[in-house]
Design a protein around this motif. Sequence first.
Motif, mmCIF file in Angstrom:
data_model
loop_
_atom_site.group_PDB
_atom_site.id
_atom_site.type_symbol
_atom_site.label_atom_id
_atom_site.label_comp_id
_atom_site.label_asym_id
_atom_site.label_seq_id
_atom_site.Cartn_x
_atom_site.Cartn_y
_atom_site.Cartn_z
ATOM 1 N N SER A 60 0.818 -1.216 0.000
ATOM 2 C CA SER A 60 0.000 0.000 0.000
ATOM 3 C C SER A 60 0.846 1.257 0.000
ATOM 4 O O SER A 60 0.516 2.243 -0.662
ATOM 5 N N THR A 104 -4.532 1.719 3.739
ATOM 6 C CA THR A 104 -5.903 2.147 3.450
ATOM 7 C C THR A 104 -6.050 2.819 2.096
ATOM 8 O O THR A 104 -6.929 3.646 1.905
ATOM 9 N N LEU A 109 -9.463 1.994 -1.112
ATOM 10 C CA LEU A 109 -10.609 1.408 -0.420
ATOM 11 C C LEU A 109 -11.896 1.570 -1.211
ATOM 12 O O LEU A 109 -12.854 0.820 -1.007
ATOM 13 N N GLU A 110 -11.892 2.536 -2.126
ATOM 14 C CA GLU A 110 -13.057 2.738 -2.986
ATOM 15 C C GLU A 110 -13.394 1.466 -3.750
ATOM 16 O O GLU A 110 -14.560 1.169 -4.028
ATOM 17 N N GLY A 135 -12.623 -2.066 -0.581
ATOM 18 C CA GLY A 135 -13.492 -2.183 0.587
ATOM 19 C C GLY A 135 -12.854 -1.867 1.913
ATOM 20 O O GLY A 135 -13.177 -0.868 2.548
ATOM 21 N N ASP A 136 -11.944 -2.724 2.359
ATOM 22 C CA ASP A 136 -11.280 -2.525 3.637
ATOM 23 C C ASP A 136 -9.884 -3.146 3.554
ATOM 24 O O ASP A 136 -9.468 -3.636 2.505
ATOM 25 N N ARG A 137 -9.142 -3.131 4.669
ATOM 26 C CA ARG A 137 -7.767 -3.627 4.641
ATOM 27 C C ARG A 137 -7.708 -5.122 4.355
ATOM 28 O O ARG A 137 -6.735 -5.602 3.774
ATOM 29 N N ASP A 138 -8.731 -5.855 4.746
ATOM 30 C CA ASP A 138 -8.762 -7.281 4.394
ATOM 31 C C ASP A 138 -8.874 -7.447 2.878
ATOM 32 O O ASP A 138 -8.274 -8.365 2.298
ATOM 33 N N LYS A 147 -1.685 -7.404 9.193
ATOM 34 C CA LYS A 147 -2.325 -8.239 8.177
ATOM 35 C C LYS A 147 -1.326 -9.205 7.542
ATOM 36 O O LYS A 147 -1.590 -10.397 7.395
ATOM 37 N N ASP A 183 -15.074 6.342 3.341
ATOM 38 C CA ASP A 183 -14.474 6.890 4.562
ATOM 39 C C ASP A 183 -13.506 8.033 4.279
ATOM 40 O O ASP A 183 -12.695 8.391 5.137
#
Length: 456
Positions: A113, A191, A194-195, A198-201, A228, A370
């Motif tokens: 990231s 992060t 995310l668009e 979704g999320d960090r997972d 993670k 977010d």
Amino acid sequence: MKNLTLANIAKACGGVYHGPENKKDIQVSSITTDSRQIQPEGLFVPIAGERVDGHTFIPQVMEKGALATLSERPLEGAQYPYIQVQSSLQAVKDIAEFYLKQLGIPVVGITGSVGKTSTKEMIASVLKEKYKTLKTQGNFNNELGLPLTVFRLREDDQIAVLEMGISDFGEMTRLAKIARPDTCVITNIGTCHLEFLGDRDGVLKAKTEIFQYVNPDGHIVLNGDDDKLCTVKEYHGIKPVFFGMDQGLPVYADEVKSLGLKGMSCRIHMGEESFPVKIPMPGQHMIYNALAAAAVGRIYGLTIPQICQGIESYESISGRFHMIDTEKYLIVDDCYNANPMSMKASLDVLKDADGRKVAILGDMGELGEDEIALHEGVGSHAAKCGIDLLICCGSLSGYMAQKAKQDNPSLDVIYEPDREALLSKIGSYVKEGDTILVKASHFMHFEELVNKLQKV
């Protein structure tokens, strides 16, 4: 280019060759999608974009001496060789995959990231101490940029260090299919994007798609301090080599010391061996870059002195925490890209600067639903990290400014709605002797601000 004859190219990309039979066995000298960069005996790949269709430049590149061109449509009356394909973009990926297999050199694939580029630069800096190393340049890390990087390789190159960037599921699988890395390096799971993810997972799932085409006898190198990545235990029998600050990891650092904006120092441990090293760039994140590079260097047989020399000879690139010392200011040009994690890391480095500490921050993109809270999070961090002036620019950065002022009313905070407004006033905001951090996502075009600061 090794084995890249027109016949082999057509076969690799499922295209149909049109032209003289006696030219089918000629190797192309280069491959480009830019008509301005065509070379004699090169192959032109026309990409049909939203604004410009590369097919319109085919006559021009052929006049410049290109050997052949790809084309997504029949070229009636063509007096030169061409290969007709369904999709130029897919073809260029297929050709790159074929070409890498012909060269047969090790590939280090890097994703994550935050810190992909600086980690790539650090790993290449280490590997060059033993091997002729080719690395990704600029932002050539996507489904078009990666093949174009591969096409820069030549037979005397001994190892490739390839940055791989994505924004959605499935992209990394397609990139990994081209690169087929022998070593996979993941810097962290943050992060960004995310668009779409979704999320960090979701980010973890998308980034670890890189493993799908790893060499079965290859290596996986991961940041063991990332909550993670540390959950990745193995992939098809390949156990990761973890790096970080935890002394229980195979590669770790201690005795960490900040040298201000001159860099960092630490001791790196690898098994029973350890060595002190000075990293010529500031920030805790640079320790992680050095650890990743040390781990990769050890995989490829470098000695401790070679690894140390490679780390200490690291050089930053424009837009990536590049320091510009003018007669008036020290400008920290970090405006190539940004996300919440990298914003906070850069602010943490700025606090060690001399003189008045000024942060000029702009909007961050692709943060999903977010995005407001994430901008506020950066503002909150800026409020407590010891800087003297925060200048925020852009619609989303208004939330950053508000939160910073709310959390620290004594902090001097300035807000400008757009880049043009900031450019017109920047000379009145900064003072001689300032250290000025400039950071935003690439679409904000803050490089214009860096240029202006060098002149005011």
